[in-house]
Write a protein that holds these residues in place. Structure first.
Motif, PDB file in Angstrom:
ATOM      1  N   GLN A 164      -2.062 -21.720   3.581  1.00 35.75           N
ATOM      2  CA  GLN A 164      -4.023 -20.902   3.878  1.00 35.75           C
ATOM      3  C   GLN A 164      -4.433 -20.439   3.032  1.00 35.75           C
ATOM      4  O   GLN A 164      -5.925 -20.582   2.779  1.00 35.75           O
ATOM      5  CB  GLN A 164      -3.446 -20.091   5.616  1.00 35.75           C
ATOM      6  CG  GLN A 164      -3.646 -21.088   6.439  1.00 35.75           C
ATOM      7  CD  GLN A 164      -3.308 -20.420   7.914  1.00 35.75           C
ATOM      8  OE1 GLN A 164      -3.512 -18.528   7.224  1.00 35.75           O
ATOM      9  NE2 GLN A 164      -2.997 -20.213   9.150  1.00 35.75           N
ATOM     10  N   GLN A 165      -3.668 -19.798   2.074  1.00 28.87           N
ATOM     11  CA  GLN A 165      -4.397 -19.109   1.216  1.00 28.87           C
ATOM     12  C   GLN A 165      -5.220 -20.017   0.025  1.00 28.87           C
ATOM     13  O   GLN A 165      -6.066 -19.661  -0.938  1.00 28.87           O
ATOM     14  CB  GLN A 165      -4.239 -17.564   0.342  1.00 28.87           C
ATOM     15  CG  GLN A 165      -3.267 -17.268   1.667  1.00 28.87           C
ATOM     16  CD  GLN A 165      -4.661 -16.272   2.546  1.00 28.87           C
ATOM     17  OE1 GLN A 165      -5.846 -16.549   1.907  1.00 28.87           O
ATOM     18  NE2 GLN A 165      -4.296 -15.945   3.459  1.00 28.87           N
TER      19      GLN A 165
ATOM     20  N   LEU B 112      -3.842 -21.287 -10.855  1.00 25.11           N
ATOM     21  CA  LEU B 112      -4.080 -20.360 -11.407  1.00 25.11           C
ATOM     22  C   LEU B 112      -2.949 -20.206 -12.499  1.00 25.11           C
ATOM     23  O   LEU B 112      -2.890 -19.116 -12.782  1.00 25.11           O
ATOM     24  CB  LEU B 112      -3.985 -19.280  -9.939  1.00 25.11           C
ATOM     25  CG  LEU B 112      -5.116 -19.798  -8.752  1.00 25.11           C
ATOM     26  CD1 LEU B 112      -4.622 -19.072  -7.608  1.00 25.11           C
ATOM     27  CD2 LEU B 112      -6.362 -19.479  -9.988  1.00 25.11           C
TER      28      LEU B 112
ATOM     29  N   HIS C 181       0.878  -1.330   0.118  1.00 21.63           N
ATOM     30  CA  HIS C 181      -0.002  -0.263   0.200  1.00 21.63           C
ATOM     31  C   HIS C 181       1.258   1.085  -0.243  1.00 21.63           C
ATOM     32  O   HIS C 181       2.116   1.480   0.534  1.00 21.63           O
ATOM     33  CB  HIS C 181      -0.632   0.233   1.165  1.00 21.63           C
ATOM     34  CG  HIS C 181      -1.383  -0.822   1.765  1.00 21.63           C
ATOM     35  ND1 HIS C 181      -2.566  -1.231   0.827  1.00 21.63           N
ATOM     36  CD2 HIS C 181      -1.006  -2.811   1.637  1.00 21.63           C
ATOM     37  CE1 HIS C 181      -3.184  -3.220   1.031  1.00 21.63           C
ATOM     38  NE2 HIS C 181      -2.124  -3.417   2.261  1.00 21.63           N
TER      39      HIS C 181
ATOM     40  N   ILE D 258      -1.066 -14.824  -3.996  1.00 23.98           N
ATOM     41  CA  ILE D 258      -1.536 -16.137  -3.977  1.00 23.98           C
ATOM     42  C   ILE D 258      -0.352 -16.764  -5.486  1.00 23.98           C
ATOM     43  O   ILE D 258      -0.066 -18.197  -5.503  1.00 23.98           O
ATOM     44  CB  ILE D 258      -2.541 -16.899  -4.170  1.00 23.98           C
ATOM     45  CG1 ILE D 258      -3.522 -16.202  -2.977  1.00 23.98           C
ATOM     46  CG2 ILE D 258      -2.969 -18.710  -4.231  1.00 23.98           C
ATOM     47  CD1 ILE D 258      -5.300 -17.411  -2.967  1.00 23.98           C
TER      48      ILE D 258
ATOM     49  N   ASP E  38      -2.335  -7.245  -1.213  1.00 27.45           N
ATOM     50  CA  ASP E  38      -1.606  -8.245  -0.265  1.00 27.45           C
ATOM     51  C   ASP E  38      -0.765  -9.383  -1.403  1.00 27.45           C
ATOM     52  O   ASP E  38      -0.644  -9.027  -1.909  1.00 27.45           O
ATOM     53  CB  ASP E  38      -3.026  -9.223   0.239  1.00 27.45           C
ATOM     54  CG  ASP E  38      -3.608  -9.171   0.865  1.00 27.45           C
ATOM     55  OD1 ASP E  38      -2.787  -8.543   1.412  1.00 27.45           O
ATOM     56  OD2 ASP E  38      -4.777 -10.440   1.609  1.00 27.45           O
TER      57      ASP E  38
ATOM     58  N   VAL F 106      -3.956 -20.561 -15.577  1.00 26.50           N
ATOM     59  CA  VAL F 106      -4.553 -19.474 -15.432  1.00 26.50           C
ATOM     60  C   VAL F 106      -4.071 -17.890 -16.156  1.00 26.50           C
ATOM     61  O   VAL F 106      -3.943 -17.228 -17.420  1.00 26.50           O
ATOM     62  CB  VAL F 106      -6.005 -19.181 -14.852  1.00 26.50           C
ATOM     63  CG1 VAL F 106      -6.647 -18.321 -15.535  1.00 26.50           C
ATOM     64  CG2 VAL F 106      -6.520 -19.848 -14.487  1.00 26.50           C
TER      65      VAL F 106
ATOM     66  N   MET G  67      -4.722 -25.361  -6.445  1.00 25.24           N
ATOM     67  CA  MET G  67      -5.038 -24.192  -6.934  1.00 25.24           C
ATOM     68  C   MET G  67      -3.491 -23.890  -7.543  1.00 25.24           C
ATOM     69  O   MET G  67      -4.477 -22.190  -8.126  1.00 25.24           O
ATOM     70  CB  MET G  67      -5.637 -23.935  -5.121  1.00 25.24           C
ATOM     71  CG  MET G  67      -6.346 -22.614  -5.902  1.00 25.24           C
ATOM     72  SD  MET G  67      -7.600 -21.860  -4.408  1.00 25.24           S
ATOM     73  CE  MET G  67      -7.570 -20.271  -4.646  1.00 25.24           C
TER      74      MET G  67
ATOM     75  N   PHE H 139      -2.744 -12.998  -8.376  1.00 22.55           N
ATOM     76  CA  PHE H 139      -3.812 -13.244  -7.753  1.00 22.55           C
ATOM     77  C   PHE H 139      -3.533 -12.905  -6.361  1.00 22.55           C
ATOM     78  O   PHE H 139      -3.050 -13.646  -6.082  1.00 22.55           O
ATOM     79  CB  PHE H 139      -4.778 -14.201  -8.616  1.00 22.55           C
ATOM     80  CG  PHE H 139      -4.827 -14.652  -9.367  1.00 22.55           C
ATOM     81  CD1 PHE H 139      -6.128 -14.114 -10.200  1.00 22.55           C
ATOM     82  CD2 PHE H 139      -4.348 -15.376 -10.403  1.00 22.55           C
ATOM     83  CE1 PHE H 139      -6.905 -14.195 -11.928  1.00 22.55           C
ATOM     84  CE2 PHE H 139      -4.417 -16.161 -11.557  1.00 22.55           C
ATOM     85  CZ  PHE H 139      -5.982 -14.974 -11.795  1.00 22.55           C
ATOM     86  N   ALA H 140      -4.536 -12.164  -5.287  1.00 21.59           N
ATOM     87  CA  ALA H 140      -3.858 -11.929  -4.233  1.00 21.59           C
ATOM     88  C   ALA H 140      -5.440 -11.786  -3.962  1.00 21.59           C
ATOM     89  O   ALA H 140      -5.995 -10.861  -4.514  1.00 21.59           O
ATOM     90  CB  ALA H 140      -3.049 -10.572  -4.257  1.00 21.59           C
ATOM     91  N   ARG H 141      -5.690 -12.056  -2.748  1.00 13.31           N
ATOM     92  CA  ARG H 141      -6.993 -12.073  -2.140  1.00 13.31           C
ATOM     93  C   ARG H 141      -7.396 -10.729  -1.598  1.00 13.31           C
ATOM     94  O   ARG H 141      -8.641 -10.157  -2.059  1.00 13.31           O
ATOM     95  CB  ARG H 141      -7.024 -12.831  -0.542  1.00 13.31           C
ATOM     96  CG  ARG H 141      -6.881 -13.895  -0.599  1.00 13.31           C
ATOM     97  CD  ARG H 141      -8.205 -15.050  -1.125  1.00 13.31           C
ATOM     98  NE  ARG H 141      -9.279 -15.027  -0.254  1.00 13.31           N
ATOM     99  CZ  ARG H 141      -9.211 -15.164   1.019  1.00 13.31           C
ATOM    100  NH1 ARG H 141      -8.988 -16.278   1.363  1.00 13.31           N
ATOM    101  NH2 ARG H 141     -10.533 -15.725   1.652  1.00 13.31           N
ATOM    102  N   ARG H 142      -6.503  -9.560  -0.863  1.00 12.74           N
ATOM    103  CA  ARG H 142      -7.053  -8.061  -1.549  1.00 12.74           C
ATOM    104  C   ARG H 142      -5.817  -7.263  -1.938  1.00 12.74           C
ATOM    105  O   ARG H 142      -4.671  -8.396  -1.768  1.00 12.74           O
ATOM    106  CB  ARG H 142      -7.199  -7.709   0.693  1.00 12.74           C
ATOM    107  CG  ARG H 142      -7.820  -8.495   0.825  1.00 12.74           C
ATOM    108  CD  ARG H 142      -8.041  -8.230   2.123  1.00 12.74           C
ATOM    109  NE  ARG H 142      -6.364  -8.328   3.600  1.00 12.74           N
ATOM    110  CZ  ARG H 142      -6.322  -8.266   4.262  1.00 12.74           C
ATOM    111  NH1 ARG H 142      -6.884  -7.727   5.507  1.00 12.74           N
ATOM    112  NH2 ARG H 142      -5.264  -8.560   3.798  1.00 12.74           N
ATOM    113  N   HIS H 143      -5.884  -6.472  -2.631  1.00 12.74           N
ATOM    114  CA  HIS H 143      -5.263  -5.505  -3.145  1.00 12.74           C
ATOM    115  C   HIS H 143      -4.586  -5.117  -2.324  1.00 12.74           C
ATOM    116  O   HIS H 143      -4.165  -4.128  -1.288  1.00 12.74           O
ATOM    117  CB  HIS H 143      -5.531  -4.315  -3.958  1.00 12.74           C
ATOM    118  CG  HIS H 143      -5.036  -3.832  -4.547  1.00 12.74           C
ATOM    119  ND1 HIS H 143      -5.118  -4.056  -6.069  1.00 12.74           N
ATOM    120  CD2 HIS H 143      -4.189  -2.716  -4.204  1.00 12.74           C
ATOM    121  CE1 HIS H 143      -4.164  -2.828  -7.054  1.00 12.74           C
ATOM    122  NE2 HIS H 143      -3.495  -2.144  -5.825  1.00 12.74           N
TER     123      HIS H 143
END
Ligand SMILES: Cc1cc2nc3c(=O)[nH]c(=O)nc-3n(C[C@H](O)[C@H](O)[C@H](O)COP(=O)(O)OP(=O)(O)OC[C@H]3O[C@@H](n4cnc5c(N)ncnc54)[C@H](O)[C@@H]3O)c2cc1C
Lengths: 797, 293
Positions: free
Chosen positions: B259-260, B269, B103, B195, B192, B272, B265, B186-190
């Motif tokens: 955990q993620q 990804l 951030h 993954i 982070d 992809v 997966m 690919f991240a769960r939140r911008h």
């Protein structure tokens, strides 16, 4: 937004020309907070203050064979290292039960563990030093000998005979069970055209507050009095319990709670480490400060929502719902939390499932079991997200099964807006709700039909979007039925004292508390409106048991509805008293006078007769000039508690519009809508902020937040990198609309608004994800809806 | 969450820093932006005896372009990379990648050297360095070493740097004609850690890859330069060719469970990403079949 008052003559006091009611005036505390002048406990420094760090168990379940603190005690700067046995001399243990939750049991819990630890994070020793850093250094060299015991972690096997019993004296790991059977459930299912069932799984999560739990306890041996500075939602509850367990009278305990950096229900409980801090101050005869750090917050702030709930619904071809049935299981950690207990959430699930709908046939079982994990208890919207997700998930499954639009099936089953008062199968009494008005308003706000056709067009291009709807009801303004009748000394009434000062300004003391939600503002708005005084001249004092009336504080969406009504009634008395004095001075009659713009005016033409400042001068300094026999009372106090209805139910409906990337399992939230009915809106902006904040916490539960435990009872993501709180980048715009059905139990007509957002947000998202995935035949009834879960359901991995 | 006591030295020159590092060895830690070091110290995951703050060493800061080389000093902050016109012109992959790093508050302090020395396998910048064929310049008591980025990262938080060396700068070849890039994660939140992510640098001539460096991150213990890319070079790409490359990629990767995301997966990804990268780099929407190609 249109607000029409259904009983304007009753609301006369509020419909005054300069009323602040219904206006989005800025909160009076904003500038103070923006300028960094907030009074947060974590900032406090007192002379001779010691800092406590708790040494916490690394094991989920273990016997404490010995503690060797000799080296730590001799470190420079260390004041004391105190064990559970030593502290037990100052503070007694407690048991978190309530008598109206029949059969609820728990074991005695100590401020610091004695002999045995029951979850990873339970405190075993307190290290007090001249600074937090020194105390942490010392904590590193305290040796604790643990003998690990088998940990009970999976709630599904907690009741198996082969599973160890966490508290042998209790006989088993069942804390509480409730069964309900209303109407003719079996017959209703037998007569249904379709019956659908599903297992709903909810991730354990927690409320992440910006300021962690913080306490400064200051025992003054000379006065034999303990002052507790604490970020809490319920100062009088803390006062009562600290006194009870330290062997003091309540008059020997003062609780001061000024600004609080977020609470969400996390700070409405009594935590062992906070009790230990009070006791340490008494033991060591000096101020002691405890501020939880982030890691220990994750390990010890209450968790919530760890439920597995099987549910089933029966439906006729015409869409009428015939019955609901649920079997809910939840694991609450090793102790029922004190004093509100950890059975309330499951109890609420039983109460609330099916609540918006007309069917009378409802069967429910809820079981609450002990585990060796952190304690679970009430967090914003207690039980509602579970009940709403199960109910609304089942309704959508039923609609899909009979090929009916999700909105249409709701319209056919929601309780009619003219059917009130009425009651739910579980016995909840509804005074006045507005499900149909709310869903109609929602349809317009979201342009439902246009959205459906957009969805169809995009789907043919391989873009999968979904719409999810969730109707809900919400418990607010609780009477004594919540806790008082069960024996807890948690006041459901609130009090407000108002006085005119010697320059005609107003000082108002209220027992409700400010957690950032705007209690100060709404109190000033009500008082200013009723008195005819401008808000800038109303000073609100809260959060101090020495200096406010006795009352409940902040929980269960009660501050505006209960504390606000007390403020209104107290202001009315003060207004009458002022007009009596004014009539005597002006040789008029109270009926001919009014107060507006800080002055006594003619009721008839509004002409100014005398400034309040002048009236106050005469009353306080020249009473000799008043007519004989006139004794002004420029201070008034009133208390209020709802008596007719145990709870003022509110209602609403939420909708989610989102896109699922079916290649990656990622969900993008595009838009969220809420229509809710909290009765009279005192400050629409504050209400909308409460709704939005609540929605965001619900969206966190839906997509992100989960306390991940391994099979040995270790919390594996106790930090802000691995525990995902919702962040603004992922949040959609949230549109909020209102329907206004005031409660006639109060003159104010306000019901609660603080939890409605959280109640239905996750249900709307889950329904929208399933709507998006319908072409793939995938149904997911587990939250958080992670990419991993979605990809698995799609068969991609 | 208070760091254990430590001594602090503000290095006055690179030589001074190296002397301190020599004297203390692995009991010392270099402090750059502090965004990874300070949290680790506050959590007491590490308790160095001495902190060597290199923040004042101006010679380690800055971006310079000479001929066909872009040189970036170790102390260059993330925010400076993000806003640099030189980087945007000559290494646009970096400009795009850096906006995914944390951030703004963290980008205002975090540095390129810190990120590379820290070597988090889910980090964006190490992968970019490999994709861009960067050279990492390291100095110790005995002088300077030049290490190819592909050789620099050795494992989770492990690099070729010894405790007695400083990362000085990196050198990148200026992006040439026909050069194109792709970055996605690919991240769960911008903000982070990802993954799964991909930093890609390629040469495309007449709709054909003449060079393709696909560097995946967060799917192994270090940035992974995919060998599967060779299946896409100097060939007309059809869905079948792409599918074969995806299959090869799946076999080549050995990601971790956490955990993620499960290993399966992450592998999915990555495929992809490969399909989306090929589709984007060649401007061929028909190829974007989400790793099912
Ligand atoms: C909330 C949060 C989110 C983040 N998200 C991301 C993300 O998404 N992606 C990402 O890549 N990073 C992320 N980071 C990390 C951030 O980018 C850091 O800035 C970076 O990893 C380290 O850079 P630094 O300058 O802060 O290094 P420091 O923390 O000062 O140092 C890191 C390590 O490198 C060593 N070191 C530093 N400079 C040198 C040098 N010149 N020579 C030798 N050794 C050196 C230090 O001794 C230390 O071991 C995040 C950080 C935070 C706090």
């Amino acid at each position: 937004m249109t607000i029409t008052s259904s009983n304007p003559e009753i609301l006369s006091e509020l419909d005054r020309p300069n009323s602040y009611i219904g206006k989005s005036v800025p909160r009076p505390n904003l500038e103070r907070l923006m300028q960094g002048r907030g009074l947060y406990v974590s900032d406090m420094e007192l002379p001779r203050m010691g800092h406590v760090v708790f040494l916490r168990s690394p094991h989920a379940h273990a016997r404490i064979a010995g503690i060797d603190a000799a080296a730590a005690r001799s470190m420079p700067g260390v004041i004391a290292v105190v064990t559970g046995k030593e502290l037990a001399a100052v503070i007694t243990p407690w048991v978190g039960v309530l008598s109206h939750l029949k059969g609820l049991k728990s074991a005695p819990q100590h401020a610091l563990a004695i002999d045995r630890v029951c979850w990873q994070g339970e405190a075993v020793a307190a290290i007090v030093a001249t600074s937090r850093a020194v105390a942490e250094d010392a904590a590193e060299i305290v040796r604790v000998d643990y003998e690990e015991l088998e940990a009970v972690t999976d709630m599904r096997t907690a009741l198996d005979p082969a599973t160890p019993v966490i508290h042998p004296a209790l006989g088993d790991n069942l804390a509480f069970e409730r069964n309900l059977d209303a109407g003719e459930v079996d017959a209703a299912f037998a007569g249904s055209d379709a019956v659908v069932e599903a297992d709903f799984i909810f991730g354990r999560h927690t409320g992440v507050t910006l300021e962690p739990r913080s306490v400064v306890a200051d025992w003054n041996a000379a006065e034999a009095r303990l002052t507790i500075y604490q970020g809490t939602q319920a100062p009088h509850m803390v006062q009562n319990i600290a006194a009870l367990h330290l062997g003091l009278e309540e008059s020997q305990v003062r609780v001061v709670c000024k600004d609080v950096g977020g609470s969400f229900g996390i700070k409405v409980h009594i935590y062992a480490d906070e009790m230990a801090t009070y006791a340490l101050s008494k033991l060591l005869r000096r101020p002691i400060k405890f501020v939880a750090d982030r890691v220990e917050s994750f390990n010890t702030d209450i968790h919530a929502r760890d439920h597995r709930c099987w549910g089933r619904i029966g439906v006729k071809r015409d869409g009428s719902i015939t019955a609901f049935e649920i079997d809910d299981l939840t694991g609450i950690g090793p102790y029922s939390m004190y004093p509100r207990t950890s059975a309330i959430e499951a109890n609420q699930v039983v109460n609330l499932v099916g609540g918006p709908y007309v069917t009378r046939n409802y069967r429910a079982r809820a079981r609450v079991v002990f585990q060796n994990k952190n304690v679970m208890c009430q967090y914003r919207a207690v039980g509602h997200p579970i009940a709403c997700s199960v109910t609304e998930g089942l309704v959508d499954l039923a609609a899909a099964k009979i090929g009916m639009d999700p909105v249409e099936i709701r319209r056919r089953n929601l309780i009619a807006d003219n059917a009130y008062p009425c009651a739910s199968p579980s016995g909840l009494r509804f005074e006045l709700l507005s499900h149909h008005a709310a869903i109609n308003k929602l349809m317009t706000m979201m342009d439902y039909d246009a959205l459906r056709s957009e969805q169809a067009t995009l789907r043919s291009n391989g873009i999968y979007r979904g719409i999810g709807i969730a109707s809900f009801i919400e418990v607010t303004n609780p009477s004594a039925a919540f806790y008082g009748v069960g024996g807890a000394k948690i006041s459901s009434q609130d009090g407000v004292a108002i006085r005119l000062d010697a320059q005609g300004s107003v000082i108002c003391q209220t027992s409700i508390t400010e957690q950032g939600q705007g209690s100060e503002s709404l109190t000033a708005q009500i008082v200013g409106s009723v008195l005819g005084v401008s808000m800038e001249r109303v000073r609100v004092i809260l959060g101090d048991t020495d200096n406010t009336p006795y009352g409940g504080g902040t929980w269960a969406s009660r501050g505006a509805g209960i504390g606000g009504e007390a403020a209104l009634q107290a202001a009315k008395i003060l207004r009458r008293n002022i007009l009596d004095v004014a009539a005597a001075i002006l040789q008029s009659s109270p009926a001919e006078l009014d107060i507006a713009d800080n002055a006594i005016v003619n009721a008839a033409d509004g002409a100014s007769r005398m400034e309040l400042r002048e009236l106050a001068r005469i009353v306080y300094f020249r009473p000799d000039t008043l007519p004989p026999g006139v004794q002004p009372e420029l201070m008034a106090t009133r208390h209020f508690v709802p008596r007719e209805y145990p709870f003022a139910f509110t209602n609403g409906v939420q909708a989610s519009w989102l896109e699922v990337d079916t290649d990656t399992g990622f969900v993008r939230l595009l838009k969220h809508w809420v229509v809710e009915d909290c009765g009279t809106l005192i400050n629409p902006q504050l209400v909308d902020e409460q709704i939005r904040g609540g929605v965001v916490q619900g969206l966190g539960a839906a997509l992100f937040e989960k306390c991940v435990y391994d099979e040995r009872g270790q919390l594996t993501n106790a930090n802000m990198a691995d525990y995902l709180v919702p962040m603004s980048g992922e949040m959609p715009d949230i549109d909020v609309g209102h329907v206004v059905s005031p409660t006639s139990e109060t003159e104010l007509g306000a019901k609660g608004a603080g939890e409605a957002g959280t109640a239905g947000a996750a249900a709307a998202v889950a329904n929208a994800v399933n709507d998006a995935l319908r072409p793939f035949g995938a149904v997911i009834t587990e939250i958080p809806l992670t990419p991993q879960i979605i990809l698995t359901a799609l068969g991609r991995i | 969450m208070k760091a254990a006591a430590f001594a602090y030295a503000r290095a006055t020159s690179v030589g001074n820093a190296l002397e301190l590092l020599k004297a203390y060895g692995d009991r010392a830690k270099v402090l750059s932006g502090g965004q990874s070091l300070m949290p680790a110290m506050n959590l007491r995951l590490i308790s160095p005896e001495l902190i060597v703050d290199i923040g004042e060493l101006a010679e380690l800061r800055g971006i310079a372009v000479t001929g066909s080389v872009v040189r970036i000093g170790a102390l260059t902050r993330h925010v400076d990379l993000l806003t640099s016109p030189e980087i945007a012109a000559h290494a646009p992959l970096l400009t795009e990648a850096i906006s995914h790093v944390a951030h703004p508050a963290i980008r205002n302090r975090g540095t390129l050297g810190g990120s590379l020395a820290h070597a988090d396998p889910a980090s964006e910048l190490p992968a970019c360095m490999v994709a861009l064929n960067a050279t990492i310049i390291v100095r110790g008591q005995d002088g300077e070493r030049r290490v190819a980025a592909g050789e620099f990262f050795k494992g989770i938080y492990e690099t070729d740097l010894s405790a007695r060396e400083l990362l000085i700068s990196v050198e990148l070849p200026v992006a040439g004609k026909h050069s194109v890039h792709f970055f996605h994660e690919f991240a769960r939140r911008h903000g982070d850690y990802a993954i799964a992510g991909l930093a890609a640098q390629a040469m495309v001539e007449r709709d054909i890859f003449t060079d393709l460096r696909l560097v995946f991150f967060a799917v192994g213990d270090r940035p992974v330069l995919a060998r599967a890319a060779t299946k896409l070079v100097n060939i007309t790409i059809t869905p079948a060719v792409l599918a074969a490359a995806c299959t090869a990629l799946g076999e080549e990767l050995d990601p971790q469970d956490d955990q993620q995301a499960s290993a399966a997966m992450r592998r999915h990804l990555a495929k992809v990403l490969l399909a989306r990268a090929a589709s984007a780099l060649l401007d061929r929407p028909d190829l974007n079949a989400g790793g099912r190609a």
